[in-house]
Design an enzyme around this catalytic site. Structure first.
Site, short mmCIF file in Angstrom:
data_model
loop_
_atom_site.label_atom_id
_atom_site.label_comp_id
_atom_site.label_asym_id
_atom_site.label_seq_id
_atom_site.Cartn_x
_atom_site.Cartn_y
_atom_site.Cartn_z
NE ARG A 123 41.65 22.46 6.52
CZ ARG A 123 41.64 21.19 6.18
NH1 ARG A 123 42.74 20.63 5.64
NH2 ARG A 123 40.59 20.45 6.38
CE1 TYR B 187 38.27 28.71 3.93
CE2 TYR B 187 40.18 27.32 4.34
CZ TYR B 187 38.86 27.63 4.55
OH TYR B 187 38.12 26.85 5.40
N GLY B 188 41.21 31.06 5.14
CA GLY B 188 41.46 30.76 6.56
C GLY B 188 42.59 29.81 6.87
CE LYS C 262 42.01 23.79 12.01
NZ LYS C 262 40.92 23.21 11.29
CG HIS D 219 40.91 19.17 14.00
ND1 HIS D 219 40.40 18.55 12.88
CD2 HIS D 219 40.45 20.44 13.96
CE1 HIS D 219 39.67 19.41 12.19
NE2 HIS D 219 39.68 20.56 12.82
CB SER E 222 37.59 19.62 8.30
OG SER E 222 38.91 19.76 8.76
CB ALA E 223 32.86 20.31 7.49
CB CYS E 224 32.80 15.80 11.08
SG CYS E 224 33.17 15.19 9.43
CB THR F 225 31.32 24.75 15.25
OG1 THR F 225 32.65 24.94 14.78
CG2 THR F 225 30.74 26.09 15.66
CG ASP G 106 39.02 24.06 14.47
OD1 ASP G 106 38.37 23.12 13.97
OD2 ASP G 106 40.03 24.55 13.92
CG ASN H 143 35.06 25.28 3.64
OD1 ASN H 143 34.73 24.90 4.76
ND2 ASN H 143 36.29 25.71 3.36
NE ARG I 89 35.22 26.61 7.24
CZ ARG I 89 35.44 25.60 8.07
NH1 ARG I 89 35.53 25.79 9.37
NH2 ARG I 89 35.56 24.36 7.60
CG PHE J 26 21.94 19.62 15.06
CD1 PHE J 26 23.07 20.33 14.70
CD2 PHE J 26 21.24 18.93 14.07
CE1 PHE J 26 23.50 20.37 13.36
CE2 PHE J 26 21.66 18.96 12.75
CZ PHE J 26 22.79 19.68 12.40
N GLY J 27 21.02 19.32 19.28
CA GLY J 27 20.68 19.38 20.71
C GLY J 27 20.41 18.01 21.31
CD GLU J 28 16.43 15.70 20.75
OE1 GLU J 28 16.78 15.33 21.89
OE2 GLU J 28 15.30 16.15 20.49
CG ASN J 29 24.36 15.09 18.84
OD1 ASN J 29 23.74 14.09 18.44
ND2 ASN J 29 24.92 15.96 18.00
P1 GTP Z 1 35.70 22.55 11.06
O1 GTP Z 1 35.52 23.98 11.45
O2 GTP Z 1 35.83 22.38 9.57
O3 GTP Z 1 36.81 21.85 11.77
O4 GTP Z 1 34.31 21.79 11.32
P2 GTP Z 1 33.43 21.36 12.59
O5 GTP Z 1 33.83 20.00 13.02
O6 GTP Z 1 33.43 22.43 13.61
O7 GTP Z 1 31.99 21.21 11.93
P3 GTP Z 1 30.60 21.94 12.22
O8 GTP Z 1 30.15 21.82 13.65
O9 GTP Z 1 30.69 23.30 11.68
O10 GTP Z 1 29.59 21.07 11.36
C1 GTP Z 1 29.71 20.92 9.98
C2 GTP Z 1 28.41 20.50 9.36
O11 GTP Z 1 27.89 19.34 10.01
C3 GTP Z 1 27.34 21.58 9.46
O12 GTP Z 1 26.69 21.70 8.23
C4 GTP Z 1 26.42 21.06 10.53
O13 GTP Z 1 25.12 21.52 10.37
C5 GTP Z 1 26.55 19.54 10.40
N1 GTP Z 1 26.31 18.87 11.72
C6 GTP Z 1 26.87 19.19 12.90
N2 GTP Z 1 26.41 18.42 13.92
C7 GTP Z 1 25.51 17.58 13.35
C8 GTP Z 1 24.67 16.54 13.87
O14 GTP Z 1 24.65 16.24 15.07
N3 GTP Z 1 23.88 15.88 12.97
C9 GTP Z 1 23.88 16.21 11.64
N4 GTP Z 1 23.08 15.51 10.83
N5 GTP Z 1 24.65 17.19 11.11
C10 GTP Z 1 25.45 17.87 11.95
C1 SPV Z 2 39.04 22.89 9.12
O1 SPV Z 2 39.11 22.76 7.88
O2 SPV Z 2 39.19 21.93 9.91
C2 SPV Z 2 38.76 24.22 9.72
C3 SPV Z 2 38.76 25.38 8.83
O3 SPV Z 2 38.58 24.31 10.92
S1 SPV Z 2 40.38 25.92 8.47
O4 SPV Z 2 40.80 26.81 9.54
O5 SPV Z 2 40.30 26.63 7.22
O6 SPV Z 2 41.27 24.79 8.40
MN MN Z 3 38.92 22.41 11.98
#
Ligand code: GTP
Ligand code: SPV
Ligand code: MN
Length: 627
Positions: free
Chosen positions: A90, A233-234, A242, A262, A284-286, A289, A309, A399, A401, A527-530
């Site tokens: 983005r 891009y997405g 978004k 979000h 994002s990416a935290c 998913t 998302d 990034n 996807r 991950f699963g431990e969450n």
């Molecule tokens: P967007 O699609 O960008 O909105 O992202 P998202 O919030 O869906 O993020 P996603 O679940 O794809 O996770 C992004 C990154 O964080 C990946 O590389 C995961 O492996 C990592 N991640 C997710 N959950 C955990 C966790 O519980 N612990 C750690 N250490 N990393 C995690």
């Molecule tokens: C984000 O960046 O929060 C995403 C990917 O979920 S995008 O749809 O490209 O914004």
């Molecule tokens: Mn997102």
């Protein structure tokens, strides 16, 4: 209502402002004609979401080199797309909220006066589709015709966008019928900005991933329009996601009493068989998913996916907050997704998936960092170059996807697409914080919960252009996605909370999976431990409802923390002292954080709700007392 007759007739050609006038009439055919007159495509194709159309588009993209078919024996019905190396995320610096009044966009959005933006866009969109096909994509966000759903029409010159929208949204003839019969719809125009014929009529060859160095992702909140130029891009190009489901929808929600967030959505079932619905906002990416598809390590617990998302939340007639996932697919981060971290995602991606910017194996399958513990000896990297582990650079873009239908997910919940949505029991806010922020804390009431959301800060990821790792404020994980003033968003959250039955209001929690020790290692396995943290939240819900009487929490300055023994860590191999570190609240560093919050609030002037200022004062007092 504006009519066609109001259109200025002096212009020698159809201008972008003309298109806006026509969109306001609601006449989708006249609007498509006007967009075509502006952008001058070679032809116009109306999309109906059919498999036949999808196949034809895919075949066309394979011929053009946009999609590389993966080996059908390894990954049936799946393709790899490699973007232009400069079009991978983005573009927040080129994302605009063009409200009439600058103050309505707020200090966190880029703002340009709407008419000025229309003139700028007019110059780039004029003739921008020359030589290309313009596709018309009627789509629904949410189940078609559902009470919480909304319609849109995206016009695009990118077949990649058409096929991706077919996965991420509901595209069908029925949607077009609704639009034609007068249902409100959001007009969204997208061009990659790479005409195949220049103004002099000279043809130039196409490339696999056309785009333009100049990019615009522009939103007009009052006319509910989206105009996106220059990127494939997405988040910049799939305008239902978004642009519509967050930026435009957040404005609709402000005006109509609901919320566009979000957030992931899950159903948690306890060993007692009780069901709970949770929404969670992480930047994002935290980890949305991953949490959405979580496979609990705790015996007897079950987590099912509803969305990963975006969530739309609306107070229901019964006093609950009802939530839907307006999307139909996942556009998820590939790196870090593996059988140990997210087995449900791995199963989802077994077939019929479009991968973008991942690496290619010699066998014709995909690979990315974290898919397997060891990388293959030879790969083609995301740019198309030969790669070996010795190269030291990532094989997949950070990034990169996957685009895949939600229905393919093995953990998808029964009734995940119920048009009425699910009643929310809890809301979770989180960020990526190496220090300070505890693994989990519970808000002391709705206002405190809104304060937690408003004060999220998180280390930047690769999901948007910018310096990865830099700490920034990302209130409600909506910094790049709120279509109006962020402080007004907080006030709106307070209003929505007040509209709920106090006994049915979701509990609010804050989490942080990313706290690190002094050596920079994650303290929490994640991950699963969450699931252990989810289990504590659910126990807290049961306590709030009188279903349990044991003490689950202790009061801290930042909220309620798990009482000793209340967070199940049985069988977890945590290093000595890790749990204490994970739950530690250091008053001095939190007081510094409170100072930064005050500075942050000050950037919004008097739009910050008094309740949040009071919460900040309360936090400081509690921290001072605990020193
Ligand atoms: P967007 O699609 O960008 O909105 O992202 P998202 O919030 O869906 O993020 P996603 O679940 O794809 O996770 C992004 C990154 O964080 C990946 O590389 C995961 O492996 C990592 N991640 C997710 N959950 C955990 C966790 O519980 N612990 C750690 N250490 N990393 C995690
Ligand atoms: C984000 O960046 O929060 C995403 C990917 O979920 S995008 O749809 O490209 O914004
Ligand atoms: Mn997102």
């Amino acid at each position: 209502m504006t009519t066609l007759a109001d259109r200025p007739t002096t212009a020698a050609r159809t201008t972008l402002a003309d298109v806006t006038h026509i969109a306001a009439t609601g006449d989708v055919h006249a609007w498509v004609e006007a967009v075509a007159a502006l952008t001058e495509p070679a032809d116009v194709v109306w999309c109906d979401g059919s498999d036949e159309q999808r196949r034809a588009l895919v075949a066309r993209m394979v011929d053009a080199g946009t999609l590389l078919p993966l080996d059908p024996a390894l990954r049936p019905g799946s393709y790899l797309a490699r973007s232009d190396p400069a079009d991978v995320a983005r573009v927040e610096a080129r994302t605009f909220i063009c409200s009439r009044d600058r103050a309505d966009a707020g200090p966190t959005n880029n703002w340009v006066e709407p008419d000025a933006m229309r003139r700028e866009l007019d110059t780039v969109f004029a003739g921008s589709m020359r030589g290309r096909t313009m596709y018309v994509v009627p789509f629904s966000m949410g189940p078609v015709g559902g009470p919480l759903s909304q319609l849109g029409v995206e016009v695009t010159d990118s077949p990649y966008v058409v096929v991706s929208m077919g996965v991420m949204t509901r595209v069908s003839r029925v949607v077009l019928d609704l639009v034609e019969s007068g249902a409100p719809w959001v007009p969204a125009v997208h061009s990659v900005g790479a005409p195949l014929v220049d103004a002099a009529g000279e043809r130039r060859p196409d490339v696999a991933w056309p785009c333009n160095e100049t990019k615009y992702v522009s939103h007009f909140p009052e006319t509910r329009e989206i105009w996106s130029f220059g990127s494939g891009y997405g988040g910049n190009a799939l305008l239902g996601k978004k642009c519509f489901a967050l930026r435009i929808a957040s404005v609709m929600g402000r005006d109509e009493g609901w919320l566009a967030e979000h957030m992931l959505l899950i159903r948690v079932t306890s060993p007692q068989g009780r069901r709970y619905h949770l929404a969670a906002a992480f930047p994002s990416a935290c980890g949305k998913t991953n949490l959405a598809m979580l496979q609990p390590t705790l015996p007897g617990w079950r987590v099912e996916t509803i969305g990963d998302d975006i969530a739309w939340l609306r107070p229901g007639p019964d006093g609950t907050l009802r939530a839907i996932n307006p999307e139909a697919g996942f556009f998820g981060v590939a790196p870090g997704t593996g059988v140990t971290t997210n087995p449900a995602a791995i199963a989802t991606l077994a077939r019929d998936t479009i991968f973008t910017n991942v690496a290619l194996t010699p066998e014709g399958d995909v690979w990315w960092e974290g898919l397997t513990p060891e990388p293959p000896a030879h790969l083609t990297d995301w740019t198309g170059l030969p790669w070996t582990p010795a190269d030291g650079r990532p094989a997949a873009h950070p990034n990169s996807r996957f685009t895949v239908a939600a229905a393919q997910c093995p953990t998808i919940a029964d009734g995940w697409d119920d048009p009425e949505g699910v009643p929310l029991d809890a809301i979770v806010f989180g960020g990526r914080r190496a220090t300070n922020v505890p693994l989990v804390a519970q808000a002391q009431g709705w206002e405190h919960g809104v304060f937690m959301g408003a004060t999220i800060s998180s280390e930047r990821t690769a999901a948007a252009e910018g310096l990865v790792g830099e700490l920034r404020r990302d209130p409600f994980a909506m910094l790049p996605f709120c279509g109006y003033d962020m402080a007004d968003h907080w006030a709106h959250w307070l209003r929505v909370g007040a509209a709920l039955d106090p006994d049915k209001r979701p509990l609010v929690f804050g989490v942080n999976w990313f706290r690190k020790d002094d050596e920079g290692r994650f303290l929490w396995p994640g991950f699963g431990e969450n699931a252990r943290v989810l289990a504590w939240m659910v126990d807290q819900l049961d306590r709030a409802r009188g279903l349990r009487t044991d003490a689950g929490a202790v009061v801290s300055p930042v909220g309620l923390l798990p009482a000793a023994g209340a967070l199940d860590v049985d069988g977890l191999d945590l290093p000595e002292g890790a749990l204490e570190q994970l739950l530690d609240v250091d008053p001095d560093s939190w007081l510094r954080e409170a100072d930064l919050t005050e500075e942050f609030f000050a950037t919004f002037g008097d739009r910050v709700p008094a309740a949040l200022r009071a919460r900040l004062a309360h936090l400081r007092e509690a921290l001072e007392r605990s020193r």
